[in-house]
Write an enzyme that holds these catalytic residues in place. Sequence first.
Site, short mmCIF file in Angstrom:
data_model
loop_
_atom_site.label_atom_id
_atom_site.label_comp_id
_atom_site.label_asym_id
_atom_site.label_seq_id
_atom_site.Cartn_x
_atom_site.Cartn_y
_atom_site.Cartn_z
N ASP A 27 -20.01 0.22 10.97
CA ASP A 27 -21.06 0.57 10.01
C ASP A 27 -20.63 1.64 9.02
O ASP A 27 -21.29 1.87 8.02
CB ASP A 27 -22.28 1.13 10.77
CG ASP A 27 -23.23 0.05 11.23
OD1 ASP A 27 -23.29 -0.99 10.57
OD2 ASP A 27 -23.91 0.27 12.24
N CYS A 28 -19.59 2.34 9.35
CA CYS A 28 -19.21 3.51 8.54
C CYS A 28 -18.05 3.24 7.61
O CYS A 28 -17.62 4.13 6.88
CB CYS A 28 -18.89 4.67 9.47
SG CYS A 28 -20.32 5.11 10.44
#
Length: 812
Positions: A487-488
Amino acid sequence: MRFGYFDDVNREYVITRPDTPLPWINYLGMRDFFSLISNTAGGYAFYQDARLRRITRYRYNNVPLDMGGRYLYLRDDEGGEFWSPTWMPTRHQAEDYTCRHGMGYTHIGSTYRGIRADVRYFVPLDATLEIWDLTVENLTESPRELSVFSSVEFCLWDAQDDATNFQRNLNIGEVEVHDSVIYHKTEYRERRDHFAYFACSEPLTGFETQREAFLGAYRGWERPQAVERGVTSNSLSVGWSPVGVHHVRLRLAPGEVRRVIFLLGYHENPPDRKFDPPGSHTIDKTTVAPVIGKYLQPGQVDGAFAALRTAWDGLLNVFQVVSPDEHVNRMVNIWNAYQCMITFNLSRSASYFESGIGRGMGFRDSNQDLLGFVHMVPERARERLLDLAATQLEDGGAYHQYQPLTKRGNDSVGSNFNDDPAWLVLSTAAYLKETGDWGILDVPVPYENMPGTETPLLEHLQRCIQYTQDRLGPHGLPLIGRADWNDCLNLNTFSDQPGESFQTTENRNGQVAESTVIAALFILAAKELAEISAHQGLTEESVRLNRLAADMAETVQRSGWDGGWFLRAYDHFGEPVGSQACDEGQIFIEPQGLCTMAGVGLAEGLPYTALDAVHARLTTEHGILLLQPAFTRYHLHLGEITSYPPGFKENASIFCHTNPWVMIAEAILGHTDRALEAYLRINPSQREAISDLHRCEPYVYAQTIAGADSPRFGEAKNSWLTGTAAWNYVAITQWILGIRPDYDGLRIEPVLPTGWEGFSVTRHYRGTTYEIKVQRQGPGNDCVVRVDGQPLEGTLLPQSAKESVAVEVEIG
Ligand code: GLC
Ligand code: GLC
């Protein structure tokens, strides 16, 4: 250093001192009513949705830590001294404090001034209430006059609103008290058909429902005024902060034991039967009365508890192993499976790190959680798959999250996490392999929950594949979109404004940045769908899908190989990420595990080289790091991953979710010992001995263990709600122990560590019990399988009509 011990026979972790490094929690409830409970009785309860139906209040990030929960006070009415048998909130030094966290229950007890008190907390199967079963025993030679006070603080339902909207909320609280039951009915007069209640089995000396009347002004839970005085005022809360407090007097003869039962419940009334008499604002109690009446009886409580234990026996017995390693046995047989149930139920919503207000059910997360759960309750997995598929968009993409109460996609988070669709294929494949329920593929399922858009589930899966096909970048690799599994890694975000969401902000058009992780997932998914299609007689489709998978594998080999390992991505400028050419973040773990699982470049030996690089560059004593070297500064074009200090979270922690991909990859390559070592390094039970360093619960996985670049190397954070649970379960049971469901039967391909002579497994699968004995005959890792004494060709046990089958496996 340890703070307790495992009791494997009872399937409990026994905590022997209350001041654990962090609150060590457990979950109660399996379906609709859920509770979080710490080893000192902190935590809260909710119905279905941790944000919208919060039953009791909890203050995250509170000081002191973990203040607020389901507290009981005992008071010696002769001397006036009072204490809590669960240590919090009064924190008296009691004798024999123990907290037993078990499967769906928590039992906390202690002895103080000759009074033994034990509380068993659990949620019965099929009931929407939590039982506090208190036993008090007088261990002294003289009679004792005691008071018992119970306490909960009600939440005004929407936990987010409850924590912020005081101008309204301090005016709306409403309660009723009848006999020994306190009803919390805020907003019941208008749009809610539900209320909460707090019942007690004994006649009351008094009660409180107004928080300040109980605590006294400017006082906290550790020294409530009513308890100090031994007197309650029968306050009725209108507005302010409703609480539930019962006051019960007990006179105990020497040696006498008394049992007091409390119920904290949630109940819904039919809309036309809300009030009694109709037209009043008084709750109609006719539908709830039988429930309360039932569970206030000790015999019913014992029966419900026994039923809970039996249910867990059944769930856990689906897979039981006896191996030479106690940490393998304990995690596989008890705690890892248990955690898989919890992650399946709650996704990433409510833990001591997830506040229950921020996140619904994740699409990617729930599909992965299912991998470790499907064997326990396939019917619920089926229901979940159909719910997830119904949030899919018509172009094959998916809402990244949905809300459990409505089962609708979450608009504020939206879509375009380009890995999401692949996970639906992988989870459906796992379901089919477990159950052989091919009929699920024909079930009509809508898109975006829109009636009229239904297609068979199979077409949903086809659109998942098409989604990626429609979004290929300059190298022919899948475009990353907002993010992939990581997600990052936000390659289109370019965020320089504080407070912007890294996941949903898109400052670049996203037609360049590509992901090898999505490529690997695509290959895995396309191959599964090819097999599924072949099974359905769709031969051409199957051939086509296999070709797509092979083409993508070639593309990765051509454009996703960095020389010594698999690249992670191409950024917005078309530059490699996770390459020797980078100064920071040269090697990432995800593509090494996943591309090996996808078989990319196997003939050319690429996975061997990649895993050697993982071993040399990422492996530490506490687990395998997500990347190296850690990012030391913020890189605008890489996003959130570079926002974390080195060694934390996605920036080079041991992100435990990714480790099992390497375990599986090692197992595929036949690196038996490396696979087991990687498994054991992050195994919570194995890490129990260093609980003072690890700090999180030693019975469940945490999302991260701080990496070597951090000053807190080895310290875990974010326990419980992580895909680590499902993936570790898959890695150990299916790939290391090698008992792997397949479309047409159970595959038996153990990868036996060199130090093991063998192991045995009992596996219930499609109606048959397989008693599997694996024995080492020689130094190699080839398998010869015998079924009921007959040699088997290959390693696939076909589905059996027998009740029980004996399987012998020789490894050598
Ligand atoms: C969190 C998310 C998960 C994501 C992972 C890596 O665990 O829940 O969806 O894959 O972080 O960023
Ligand atoms: C943060 C976390 C990541 C998580 C994401 C969910 O970025 O670092 O692990 O998946 O939030 O939104």
